[in-house]
Motif scaffolding. Structure first.
Motif, PDB file in Angstrom:
ATOM      1  N   ASP A 156      73.828  13.753  22.803  1.00 26.43           N
ATOM      2  CA  ASP A 156      74.528  12.731  22.040  1.00 26.43           C
ATOM      3  C   ASP A 156      74.953  11.558  22.930  1.00 26.43           C
ATOM      4  OD1 ASP A 156      75.868  12.173  19.307  1.00 26.43           O
ATOM      5  OD2 ASP A 156      77.437  11.784  20.794  1.00 26.43           O
ATOM      6  N   THR A 213      76.902   8.969  22.166  1.00 21.77           N
ATOM      7  CA  THR A 213      78.337   8.673  22.052  1.00 21.77           C
ATOM      8  C   THR A 213      79.134   9.558  23.010  1.00 21.77           C
ATOM      9  OG1 THR A 213      78.087   7.996  19.746  1.00 21.77           O
ATOM     10  CG2 THR A 213      80.318   8.531  20.498  1.00 21.77           C
ATOM     11  N   HIS A 257      69.905  -0.363  17.683  1.00 24.13           N
ATOM     12  CA  HIS A 257      70.974  -0.105  16.707  1.00 24.13           C
ATOM     13  C   HIS A 257      71.689   1.205  17.014  1.00 24.13           C
ATOM     14  CE1 HIS A 257      68.975   3.012  14.209  1.00 24.13           C
ATOM     15  NE2 HIS A 257      67.855   2.381  14.553  1.00 24.13           N
ATOM     16  N   GLU A 258      70.976   2.187  17.576  1.00 25.02           N
ATOM     17  CA  GLU A 258      71.604   3.451  17.963  1.00 25.02           C
ATOM     18  C   GLU A 258      72.552   3.239  19.144  1.00 25.02           C
ATOM     19  OE1 GLU A 258      68.911   6.912  18.212  1.00 25.02           O
ATOM     20  OE2 GLU A 258      67.412   5.581  17.329  1.00 25.02           O
ATOM     21  N   ALA A 302      74.077   0.374  19.881  1.00 26.23           N
ATOM     22  CA  ALA A 302      75.228  -0.397  19.370  1.00 26.23           C
ATOM     23  C   ALA A 302      76.209   0.507  18.632  1.00 26.23           C
ATOM     24  CB  ALA A 302      74.739  -1.520  18.462  1.00 26.23           C
ATOM     25  N   GLU A 303      75.691   1.409  17.808  1.00 32.08           N
ATOM     26  CA  GLU A 303      76.546   2.318  17.044  1.00 32.08           C
ATOM     27  C   GLU A 303      77.303   3.277  17.967  1.00 32.08           C
ATOM     28  OE1 GLU A 303      75.756   6.024  14.099  1.00 32.08           O
ATOM     29  OE2 GLU A 303      74.797   4.123  13.488  1.00 32.08           O
ATOM     30  N   ALA A 304      76.600   3.846  18.945  1.00 30.79           N
ATOM     31  CA  ALA A 304      77.235   4.781  19.884  1.00 30.79           C
ATOM     32  C   ALA A 304      78.293   4.071  20.728  1.00 30.79           C
ATOM     33  CB  ALA A 304      76.184   5.421  20.785  1.00 30.79           C
ATOM     34  N   GLN A 340      80.045   1.366  19.951  1.00 31.86           N
ATOM     35  CA  GLN A 340      81.202   1.049  19.109  1.00 31.86           C
ATOM     36  C   GLN A 340      82.045   2.303  18.862  1.00 31.86           C
ATOM     37  OE1 GLN A 340      80.267  -0.576  15.260  1.00 31.86           O
ATOM     38  NE2 GLN A 340      82.365  -1.238  14.924  1.00 31.86           N
ATOM     39  N   THR A 341      81.397   3.415  18.548  1.00 35.13           N
ATOM     40  CA  THR A 341      82.105   4.670  18.301  1.00 35.13           C
ATOM     41  C   THR A 341      82.867   5.120  19.549  1.00 35.13           C
ATOM     42  OG1 THR A 341      80.444   5.308  16.675  1.00 35.13           O
ATOM     43  CG2 THR A 341      81.828   7.067  17.545  1.00 35.13           C
ATOM     44  N   GLN A 357      79.353  -4.031  23.528  1.00 33.60           N
ATOM     45  CA  GLN A 357      78.064  -4.349  24.130  1.00 33.60           C
ATOM     46  C   GLN A 357      78.065  -5.833  24.445  1.00 33.60           C
ATOM     47  OE1 GLN A 357      74.729  -2.810  21.956  1.00 33.60           O
ATOM     48  NE2 GLN A 357      73.319  -4.253  22.886  1.00 33.60           N
TER      49      GLN A 357
END
Length: 144
Positions: free
Chosen positions: A72, A74, A106-107, A109-111, A113-114, A119
């Motif tokens: 993972d 994140t 996008h993965e 960026a999402e990780a 942010q979480t 970024q």
């Protein structure tokens, strides 16, 4: 190995990362596929060996090699912040598009942010690797 890199030496790919002499950089996710030239370039700039994952003191920055099958993202980004000095940066290095282990933007960026990271830029750092510069917002740092 010199204590500092010559700023005129454009052949050092690590110059793009913004590390400075004397900084301690912790390296996470090292494996056989990591870019040795980039690693040596960072050590040349900082004048310090890269600290490994067993390092348990404060680091000025983190170099995180991460591939799609490493688990993972994140969680890896949260773990990378454990010993990071306030205001320190994480350089997430992922295989470039079309390479084994590539992670979509996008993965990332999402990780990020979480994990509470911002970024700030993405660059090509080596033949096989792309770098994403991640920063911890100062507001989040002061709550620790």
């Amino acid at each position: 190995m010199s204590a500092t890199a010559d700023p005129a030496d454009k052949s050092n790919p690590a110059l793009k990362l913004g590390f400075e002499p004397g900084q301690v950089i912790q390296e996470l996710g090292f494996d056989d596929d990591t870019d040795q030239v980039l690693r040596e370039g960072i050590e040349e700039i900082t004048g310090e060996e890269l600290a490994d994952e067993d390092y348990d003191d404060v680091a000025d920055g983190v170099l995180l090699w991460h591939r799609d099958d490493d688990g993972d993202l994140t969680d890896a980004l949260v773990d990378a912040q454990e010993y990071l000095v306030e205001g320190g940066l994480i350089w997430l290095l992922t295989p470039k598009k079309g390479r084994d282990g590539h992670i979509e933007a996008h993965e990332i960026a999402e990780a990020a942010q979480t994990a509470g990271l911002s970024q700030t830029s993405s660059i090509s750092v080596a033949a096989e690797w792309a770098g994403t510069r991640l920063a911890t917002p100062k507001a989040a740092k002061s709550k620790r």
